[in-house]
Design an enzyme around this catalytic site. Structure first.
Site, PDB file in Angstrom:
ATOM      1  N   ARG A   1      10.235   7.568  -3.523  1.00 13.10           N
ATOM      2  CA  ARG A   1      10.139   8.311  -2.087  1.00 13.10           C
ATOM      3  C   ARG A   1      10.532  10.093  -2.480  1.00 13.10           C
ATOM      4  O   ARG A   1      10.912  10.424  -1.831  1.00 13.10           O
ATOM      5  CB  ARG A   1      11.428   8.020  -1.268  1.00 13.10           C
ATOM      6  CG  ARG A   1      10.553   6.429  -0.366  1.00 13.10           C
ATOM      7  CD  ARG A   1      11.524   6.123   0.301  1.00 13.10           C
ATOM      8  NE  ARG A   1      10.308   4.400   0.938  1.00 13.10           N
ATOM      9  CZ  ARG A   1      10.617   3.555   1.380  1.00 13.10           C
ATOM     10  NH1 ARG A   1      11.535   4.065   2.640  1.00 13.10           N
ATOM     11  NH2 ARG A   1      10.323   2.229   1.403  1.00 13.10           N
TER      12      ARG A   1
ATOM     13  N   TYR B   1       7.594  -5.191  -0.906  1.00 16.86           N
ATOM     14  CA  TYR B   1       6.666  -5.561  -1.437  1.00 16.86           C
ATOM     15  C   TYR B   1       6.619  -4.600  -3.200  1.00 16.86           C
ATOM     16  O   TYR B   1       6.565  -5.494  -3.901  1.00 16.86           O
ATOM     17  CB  TYR B   1       4.860  -4.540  -0.935  1.00 16.86           C
ATOM     18  CG  TYR B   1       4.859  -5.523  -0.442  1.00 16.86           C
ATOM     19  CD1 TYR B   1       4.876  -6.079   0.427  1.00 16.86           C
ATOM     20  CD2 TYR B   1       2.855  -4.911   0.436  1.00 16.86           C
ATOM     21  CE1 TYR B   1       4.034  -6.590   1.612  1.00 16.86           C
ATOM     22  CE2 TYR B   1       2.627  -4.940   0.964  1.00 16.86           C
ATOM     23  CZ  TYR B   1       2.912  -6.562   2.222  1.00 16.86           C
ATOM     24  OH  TYR B   1       2.103  -7.544   3.002  1.00 16.86           O
TER      25      TYR B   1
ATOM     26  N   ASP C   1       8.426  -8.754   6.211  1.00 19.51           N
ATOM     27  CA  ASP C   1       9.984  -8.632   6.056  1.00 19.51           C
ATOM     28  C   ASP C   1      11.024  -8.531   7.086  1.00 19.51           C
ATOM     29  O   ASP C   1      12.044  -8.026   6.800  1.00 19.51           O
ATOM     30  CB  ASP C   1       9.429  -7.425   4.552  1.00 19.51           C
ATOM     31  CG  ASP C   1       9.684  -6.270   5.612  1.00 19.51           C
ATOM     32  OD1 ASP C   1       8.778  -6.271   6.981  1.00 19.51           O
ATOM     33  OD2 ASP C   1       9.819  -5.007   5.570  1.00 19.51           O
ATOM     34  N   GLU C   2      11.127  -8.784   8.165  1.00 20.14           N
ATOM     35  CA  GLU C   2      11.864  -8.862   8.695  1.00 20.14           C
ATOM     36  C   GLU C   2      11.923  -9.936   9.088  1.00 20.14           C
ATOM     37  O   GLU C   2      11.013 -10.662   9.936  1.00 20.14           O
ATOM     38  CB  GLU C   2      10.982  -7.188  10.043  1.00 20.14           C
ATOM     39  CG  GLU C   2      10.800  -5.685   9.628  1.00 20.14           C
ATOM     40  CD  GLU C   2      11.069  -4.956  10.536  1.00 20.14           C
ATOM     41  OE1 GLU C   2      11.270  -5.570  11.974  1.00 20.14           O
ATOM     42  OE2 GLU C   2      10.684  -4.090  10.256  1.00 20.14           O
TER      43      GLU C   2
END
Length: 382
Positions: A44, A12, A99-100
DNA sequence: TGGGGTCCT
DNA sequence: AGGACCC
């Protein structure tokens, strides 16, 4: 087999940055309601984590930029472009979330290559992986790593998207090994290292397929490492989990996964939901449902198939302070008035009235209208 | 905790 | 219809 697992880096966040390049380099979080559902690597580094509350995230990282990710349209569109590129390499593509993707490229591997392939990217446990397996799988996996590199190069050049890849002989191992070098890298697993990869997970919960419920049952049995799961007497495991699940997860613990890459075709259901603080009247429910119906109908129209069932999802605020979801489903006939084979168009007023009425009837099966109630989520699915 | 999905019971 | 799993 040679299986590739492709996982888009903080998906995203990448989509938002592509759509708004001024976000590049800034710590970015994607928010849905009260939650940062995902964030980029800059965020992160400053302490933001997936599924953290907005409040905590801003405490940890006051400079955090937030983008609203409640409407998934932009992500669906990018996901579709990614799928199309991967499909150009092999028809055997299975989507997992937006997304995979798993891709089976076994059929593309050269039986007798003139020149031995070199690996592209990392090898899991490079130091002690110099043995070549007698069955030829080592060279096949190396060739797979070249194809994975080409896939990732194309995702970058055509879409500007970076990703990770894992290359292995089955879906489980491909997914797990791909996660060992992140972001924007790829890793190949030669089969001799399978057991070491599995043991490196430490906890059974880290095996895809073992969720929180199964993990609780395993902990009751005292199984809290991969090695204990491998060593547990199968009959004991069957007593706790049933024969199918027991066999399956013990196989997984050894890195064995015979499941096939299942081609992703048209979705089996299309839905939309929305959560909110609280709703207490039926007029408010009707309004929310109309709004949801407009959103979901866009997707249904693009899909082209005429729905035959509707499902309503309701989350109620239970007296005990925690919430409960309930669903009600029924058949629906949206063909009246039009030739039944006519293409699906925008929602006519007649159809809207019919759907909303149907949904309100379902709603009344969920809430007891005499008593007071509080609803915190509504969802429609066809 | 969100906004989606899949499959099994 | 719900519950498990996945993202």
């Amino acid at each position: 087999r040679v299986i590739i697992h492709i996982d888009i880096d903080c998906f995203y966040a990448q989509v938002e940055t592509i759509l708004n390049p001024s976000l590049c380099g800034k710590p970015l979080g994607i928010k849905q309601k009260n939650i940062v559902v995902t964030c980029n690597y800059e965020a992160r580094a400053l302490g933001v984590e997936k599924l953290m509350s907005i409040k905590t995230a801003l405490e940890k990282c006051p400079s955090l930029v937030l983008a609203n990710g409640e409407d998934l349209k932009k992500y669906r569109d990018m996901s579709e472009k990614i799928y199309q590129i991967l499909q150009s390499f092999s028809p055997f593509v299975e989507k997992l979330g937006l997304d995979e993707n798993f891709i089976d490229i076994s059929h593309k591997i050269n039986k007798s290559p003139e020149i031995k392939p070199e690996v592209s990217g990392h090898i899991f446990e490079e130091k002690n992986s110099d043995e070549t397996c007698a069955c030829g799988c080592t060279d096949r996996l190396k060739e797979g790593s070249i194809i994975a590199q080409e896939m990732r190069n194309q995702l970058k050049s055509e879409l500007g998207i970076t990703s990770c890849a894992g290359i292995a002989c089955n879906k489980l191992l491909a997914k797990l090994v791909g996660a060992t070098h992140k972001p924007n890298q790829q890793t190949t697993l030669f089969s001799a290292s399978s057991l070491n990869l599995m043991k490196s997970l430490k906890h059974p919960r880290n095996i895809p397929g073992i969720g929180s419920a199964m993990n609780r049952k395993l902990e009751v049995l005292g199984i809290d490492t991969i090695e204990k799961l491998q060593a547990t007497d199968l009959f004991k495991l069957i007593e706790a989990l049933g024969v199918k699940t027991a066999n399956q997860i013990q196989q997984l613990s050894f890195g064995i996964d015979d499941s096939h890459v299942k081609i992703t075709d048209r979705p089996k259901s299309i839905g939309a939901e929305d959560g909110f603080p609280t709703i207490k009247s039926e007029t408010e429910v009707r309004k929310k449902l109309k709004c949801l119906l407009d959103r979901v109908w866009e997707l249904v129209e693009k899909d082209g198939r005429r729905p035959s069932q509707v499902k309503l999802t309701v989350r109620k605020l239970h007296a005990t302070n925690h919430s409960v979801r309930e669903t009600r489903q029924t058949a629906i006939d949206l063909t009246t008035g039009v030739p039944s084979n006519a293409p699906l168009g925008p929602l006519s007023e007649n159809q809207e009235k019919k759907v909303i009425t149907t949904l309100m009837n379902l709603f009344e099966k969920v809430v007891n209208c005499d008593e007071s109630w509080q609803v915190t989520l509504l969802g429609i699915s066809f």
